[in-house]
Scaffold this motif. Sequence first.
Motif, PDB file in Angstrom:
ATOM      1  N   GLY A  93      46.173  55.917  41.796  1.00 47.75           N
ATOM      2  CA  GLY A  93      47.161  56.156  42.843  1.00 47.75           C
ATOM      3  C   GLY A  93      48.296  55.161  42.798  1.00 47.75           C
ATOM      4  N   PHE A  94      47.978  53.902  42.496  1.00 52.03           N
ATOM      5  CA  PHE A  94      49.017  52.879  42.450  1.00 52.03           C
ATOM      6  C   PHE A  94      50.033  53.157  41.345  1.00 52.03           C
ATOM      7  N   VAL A  95      49.540  53.408  40.149  1.00 45.70           N
ATOM      8  CA  VAL A  95      50.449  53.662  39.025  1.00 45.70           C
ATOM      9  C   VAL A  95      51.224  54.956  39.249  1.00 45.70           C
ATOM     10  N   ALA A  96      50.543  55.980  39.771  1.00 46.64           N
ATOM     11  CA  ALA A  96      51.239  57.236  40.053  1.00 46.64           C
ATOM     12  C   ALA A  96      52.346  57.024  41.080  1.00 46.64           C
ATOM     13  N   GLY A  97      52.068  56.205  42.094  1.00 49.27           N
ATOM     14  CA  GLY A  97      53.079  55.919  43.113  1.00 49.27           C
ATOM     15  C   GLY A  97      54.290  55.216  42.534  1.00 49.27           C
ATOM     16  N   LEU A  98      54.064  54.233  41.649  1.00 50.54           N
ATOM     17  CA  LEU A  98      55.179  53.562  40.991  1.00 50.54           C
ATOM     18  C   LEU A  98      56.040  54.566  40.225  1.00 50.54           C
ATOM     19  N   ARG A  99      55.398  55.396  39.444  1.00 51.41           N
ATOM     20  CA  ARG A  99      56.137  56.344  38.600  1.00 51.41           C
ATOM     21  C   ARG A  99      56.851  57.404  39.435  1.00 51.41           C
ATOM     22  N   GLN A 100      56.216  57.854  40.507  1.00 58.66           N
ATOM     23  CA  GLN A 100      56.854  58.843  41.370  1.00 58.66           C
ATOM     24  C   GLN A 100      58.115  58.291  42.019  1.00 58.66           C
ATOM     25  N   HIS A 101      58.189  56.984  42.148  1.00 58.26           N
ATOM     26  CA  HIS A 101      59.365  56.350  42.754  1.00 58.26           C
ATOM     27  C   HIS A 101      60.267  55.704  41.710  1.00 58.26           C
ATOM     28  N   GLY A 102      60.121  56.154  40.461  1.00 55.37           N
ATOM     29  CA  GLY A 102      61.093  55.811  39.434  1.00 55.37           C
ATOM     30  C   GLY A 102      60.877  54.514  38.694  1.00 55.37           C
ATOM     31  N   TYR A 103      59.670  53.932  38.812  1.00 55.02           N
ATOM     32  CA  TYR A 103      59.421  52.662  38.112  1.00 55.02           C
ATOM     33  C   TYR A 103      58.318  52.852  37.088  1.00 55.02           C
ATOM     34  N   GLU A 104      58.595  52.507  35.843  1.00 52.45           N
ATOM     35  CA  GLU A 104      57.627  52.631  34.754  1.00 52.45           C
ATOM     36  C   GLU A 104      57.038  51.257  34.429  1.00 52.45           C
ATOM     37  N   PRO A 105      55.728  51.082  34.632  1.00 55.32           N
ATOM     38  CA  PRO A 105      55.121  49.768  34.380  1.00 55.32           C
ATOM     39  C   PRO A 105      54.916  49.434  32.900  1.00 55.32           C
ATOM     40  N   LYS A 106      54.980  50.419  32.036  1.00 56.28           N
ATOM     41  CA  LYS A 106      54.743  50.166  30.611  1.00 56.28           C
ATOM     42  C   LYS A 106      55.717  49.106  30.085  1.00 56.28           C
ATOM     43  N   GLY A 107      55.179  48.134  29.361  1.00 59.47           N
ATOM     44  CA  GLY A 107      55.996  47.095  28.762  1.00 59.47           C
ATOM     45  C   GLY A 107      56.395  45.963  29.696  1.00 59.47           C
ATOM     46  N   ARG A 108      55.916  45.975  30.935  1.00 60.64           N
ATOM     47  CA  ARG A 108      56.310  44.954  31.917  1.00 60.64           C
ATOM     48  C   ARG A 108      55.330  43.774  31.910  1.00 60.64           C
ATOM     49  N   ARG A 109      55.855  42.577  31.977  1.00 61.40           N
ATOM     50  CA  ARG A 109      55.024  41.393  32.161  1.00 61.40           C
ATOM     51  C   ARG A 109      54.666  41.336  33.647  1.00 61.40           C
ATOM     52  N   THR A 110      53.358  41.342  33.938  1.00 56.69           N
ATOM     53  CA  THR A 110      52.896  41.611  35.296  1.00 56.69           C
ATOM     54  C   THR A 110      52.033  40.498  35.844  1.00 56.69           C
ATOM     55  N   LEU A 111      52.320  40.084  37.085  1.00 59.26           N
ATOM     56  CA  LEU A 111      51.513  39.126  37.823  1.00 59.26           C
ATOM     57  C   LEU A 111      50.745  39.889  38.893  1.00 59.26           C
ATOM     58  N   LEU A 112      49.420  39.801  38.849  1.00 56.89           N
ATOM     59  CA  LEU A 112      48.569  40.444  39.845  1.00 56.89           C
ATOM     60  C   LEU A 112      47.940  39.373  40.714  1.00 56.89           C
ATOM     61  N   LEU A 113      48.140  39.483  42.013  1.00 56.95           N
ATOM     62  CA  LEU A 113      47.614  38.523  42.975  1.00 56.95           C
ATOM     63  C   LEU A 113      46.317  39.067  43.556  1.00 56.95           C
ATOM     64  N   GLY A 114      45.201  38.381  43.261  1.00 52.53           N
ATOM     65  CA  GLY A 114      43.910  38.804  43.768  1.00 52.53           C
ATOM     66  C   GLY A 114      42.959  39.228  42.671  1.00 52.53           C
ATOM     67  N   ALA A 115      41.655  39.205  43.005  1.00 55.03           N
ATOM     68  CA  ALA A 115      40.633  39.601  42.039  1.00 55.03           C
ATOM     69  C   ALA A 115      39.481  40.329  42.725  1.00 55.03           C
ATOM     70  N   GLY A 116      39.745  40.878  43.915  1.00 55.43           N
ATOM     71  CA  GLY A 116      38.732  41.645  44.638  1.00 55.43           C
ATOM     72  C   GLY A 116      38.659  43.085  44.156  1.00 55.43           C
ATOM     73  N   GLY A 117      38.035  43.931  44.981  1.00 49.60           N
ATOM     74  CA  GLY A 117      37.834  45.315  44.584  1.00 49.60           C
ATOM     75  C   GLY A 117      39.118  46.071  44.314  1.00 49.60           C
ATOM     76  N   ALA A 118      40.086  45.970  45.232  1.00 59.32           N
ATOM     77  CA  ALA A 118      41.351  46.678  45.046  1.00 59.32           C
ATOM     78  C   ALA A 118      42.108  46.129  43.844  1.00 59.32           C
ATOM     79  N   ALA A 119      42.167  44.810  43.724  1.00 60.40           N
ATOM     80  CA  ALA A 119      42.881  44.201  42.606  1.00 60.40           C
ATOM     81  C   ALA A 119      42.252  44.573  41.274  1.00 60.40           C
ATOM     82  N   THR A 120      40.929  44.674  41.237  1.00 60.75           N
ATOM     83  CA  THR A 120      40.235  45.072  40.012  1.00 60.75           C
ATOM     84  C   THR A 120      40.676  46.457  39.558  1.00 60.75           C
TER      85      THR A 120
END
Length: 278
Positions: A112-139
């Motif tokens: 759902g997260f990736v689909a939401g990004l793409r539906q709103h015009g943002y492509e995560p492919k090739g992006r250097r990404t910082l993820l905050l958290g390591a719980g269930g949702a972050a996993t």
Amino acid sequence: MTIDGRTRVIVHLAYPSAHLRTPTLFNARCVERGVNAVLVPWEIAPGDLAATWATLRTARSLAGAIVTIPHKETAATHCDRLEGVAAELGVANIVRRDADGAMTGRLYDGLGFVAGLRQHGYEPKGRRTLLLGAGGAATALAQALLEAGVSELVIANRNAARGEALAARLRRLNPDSVVATGAADATGFDLVVNGTSVGLDGDPSSPVDIATIEPGSMVSDIVMKPAMTPLLIGALTRGAQIHQGEHMLAAQVDLFIDFLISDAAAGNETRRPALRLA
């Protein structure tokens, strides 16, 4: 919405539950689709989840449960089956009660997260990404972002050992991907994602130092209440783009309904490969 003796009931397991937006979106979509089902919030403390789960198994009107913070990892341990990425990561955010009382879990947060990004015009492919958290949702988000092709994923978690444990698991699942741990510092990142509850419902905190956010970067927050969290407000002041938490949920609602209602009605013929839990 008309509730009668045939209404399928879904409970939304959370602690706390006052911030939940899912019931509003889910129930409205059921009305639009003509599905006789209703989602109700259940505020269940972590220590009460096991007892609650035993009750859910016996409730024959129950179609299943949607699971959110802080129960996603624990809920997976209570499932009889985990399907797809839920089996790989040991995390579930949707659980179906089958006719025999068996519980089958899946994980749609990342999708759902990736689909939401793409539906709103943002492509995560090739992006250097910082993820905050390591719980269930972050996993869930971490695995989906790697599958989407981010160039590098850096996990920043207050408990460093937990962050490194997640990074190690992700490296095993994605041997060709670059996965590391680091500080909550957004310098040099194209995409910054908050996978924690920091900023929820009046919390004035931000999970990252706002001053480190790069102008032109994308900052996303999975927190839905408030819609504009301190992180997102701060990101705008830095000249960044923002992506709100509701988009991740909106992209999952039909998936939830299909899994809980349509798949069950079809005799579960559409199940993905599953892990049978001991």
